[in-house]
Each structure stands twice: as C-alpha cells, then as structure tokens.
Design a protein around this motif. Structure first.
Motif, short mmCIF file in Angstrom:
data_model
loop_
_atom_site.label_atom_id
_atom_site.label_comp_id
_atom_site.label_asym_id
_atom_site.label_seq_id
_atom_site.Cartn_x
_atom_site.Cartn_y
_atom_site.Cartn_z
N LEU A 6 0.83 -1.19 0.00
CA LEU A 6 0.00 0.00 0.00
C LEU A 6 0.87 1.24 0.00
O LEU A 6 1.95 1.25 0.59
CB LEU A 6 -0.91 0.01 1.24
N VAL A 7 0.37 2.28 -0.67
CA VAL A 7 1.02 3.58 -0.68
C VAL A 7 0.07 4.56 0.00
O VAL A 7 -1.13 4.58 -0.31
CB VAL A 7 1.33 4.05 -2.13
N ARG A 15 1.24 14.73 -2.23
CA ARG A 15 2.43 14.29 -1.51
C ARG A 15 2.30 12.83 -1.06
O ARG A 15 1.42 12.47 -0.29
CB ARG A 15 2.63 15.17 -0.29
N VAL A 16 3.20 12.01 -1.57
CA VAL A 16 3.26 10.62 -1.14
C VAL A 16 3.98 10.58 0.20
O VAL A 16 5.06 11.13 0.35
CB VAL A 16 3.99 9.74 -2.18
N LEU A 17 3.36 9.92 1.17
CA LEU A 17 3.93 9.85 2.50
C LEU A 17 4.77 8.60 2.70
O LEU A 17 5.80 8.65 3.37
CB LEU A 17 2.82 9.90 3.56
N GLY A 18 4.34 7.49 2.15
CA GLY A 18 5.11 6.27 2.35
C GLY A 18 4.56 5.08 1.59
O GLY A 18 3.43 5.06 1.14
N ASP A 19 5.42 4.08 1.46
CA ASP A 19 5.14 2.81 0.81
C ASP A 19 5.39 1.74 1.85
O ASP A 19 6.44 1.72 2.49
CB ASP A 19 6.09 2.67 -0.39
N THR A 20 4.43 0.83 2.03
CA THR A 20 4.61 -0.21 3.05
C THR A 20 5.84 -1.07 2.79
O THR A 20 6.40 -1.63 3.73
CB THR A 20 3.37 -1.11 3.18
N ALA A 21 6.29 -1.16 1.53
CA ALA A 21 7.51 -1.91 1.23
C ALA A 21 8.72 -1.25 1.87
O ALA A 21 9.76 -1.88 2.06
CB ALA A 21 7.72 -2.01 -0.28
N PRO A 91 8.71 9.06 -0.47
CA PRO A 91 8.24 10.45 -0.41
C PRO A 91 9.22 11.40 -1.07
O PRO A 91 10.43 11.17 -1.06
CB PRO A 91 8.15 10.72 1.09
N ASP A 92 8.70 12.43 -1.66
CA ASP A 92 9.47 13.53 -2.23
C ASP A 92 10.29 13.16 -3.47
O ASP A 92 11.13 13.93 -3.89
CB ASP A 92 10.38 14.18 -1.18
N VAL A 100 2.24 6.98 -8.88
CA VAL A 100 1.24 6.33 -8.04
C VAL A 100 -0.10 6.29 -8.77
O VAL A 100 -0.77 5.25 -8.82
CB VAL A 100 1.11 7.03 -6.67
N ILE A 101 -0.49 7.41 -9.36
CA ILE A 101 -1.78 7.47 -10.05
C ILE A 101 -1.83 6.55 -11.26
O ILE A 101 -2.85 5.93 -11.52
CB ILE A 101 -2.11 8.93 -10.44
#
Length: 128
Positions: A6-7, A15-21, A91-92, A100-101
């Motif tokens: 999950l992202v 803003r992407v906060l994190g990727d569970t990987a 992130p960033d 992601v989209i």
C-alpha cells in the motif's frame, strides 16, 4: 507470501507519505497480516497505524472508508500492482504522484483521530 503493498498519500495534496515496502518491511505485525491474508480495509488501518508509529505518533484511532467526508488527518490509500514489485514509492521523489496514479489502484482512505486528551483527576478529599 507477501502482504499487499500500500502507498499512503496525504489527503488534499500531491504528496506521497510512504510505501509499506519501505516503512513496514521489518514489522512482525505486517508479516502476520500477510500470513493471515486479512481484508484490505483492515490492512489499510494497520498500514496507517504503522506509518504513524514509525513517526512517533501513538494512540490514534483509525477508520477505513471508501466514500464519505475526508478531513486533513486522512490518508488516501493506493494498492500497488504486482508488476510494480521492484518500485518503492518514496516520499518527495520527482514525479512520484504521477507514478502512483498511473501504476496503482485507489482503494479508499483511512481517517485518523488523535488520542483523546487525558483529564487529570483530582485526589478524593473528604469534607471535614
């Protein structure tokens, strides 16, 4: 067996906060979720909590929803397609939201509520 990736994206921003990987890869709880193959709704809540705990935020309450009112404490949740197994959405990174989209599927969102403030109790005194 690996858990669904999950992202987490900050609501009302790009803003992407994190990727569970990345942030959940060493979590025994995340590994247990993979083993038990829990539902996406529960997995999203676990991911949001693990992300918050990785940033020192504890005691929050979480609720998954597909539709409804969102707030500024909401994480948008995207599932990572199996073909993107190598990519980590950090992130960033440049053009990360576009990736992601275009490469992930929107799953819903997780509302977060901060811990209730603790009310100090006064010592019980007896009247004279």
């Amino acid at each position: 067996m690996t858990a669904m990736r999950l992202v987490l994206v900050e609501w009302a921003s790009d803003r992407v906060l994190g990727d569970t990987a990345d942030f959940a890869k060493d979590s025994a709880e995340w590994a247990d979720c993979a083993f038990r193959e829990i539902a996406l709704e529960q997995l999203a809540v676990v991911a949001a909590r693990l992300f918050d705990e990785s940033r020192g935020r504890r005691g929050w309450r979480y609720q998954f929803a597909c539709f409804g009112r969102k707030e500024n404490t909401t994480y948008e949740i995207f599932t990572v397609n199996e073909e993107e197994e190598e990519a980590i959405f950090r992130p960033d990174a440049s053009s990360i939201m576009q990736a992601v989209i275009t490469r992930c599927a929107y799953a819903g969102f997780v509302r977060r509520k901060p811990p209730e403030p603790r009310i100090a109790t006064l010592p019980n005194t007896k009247a004279a």
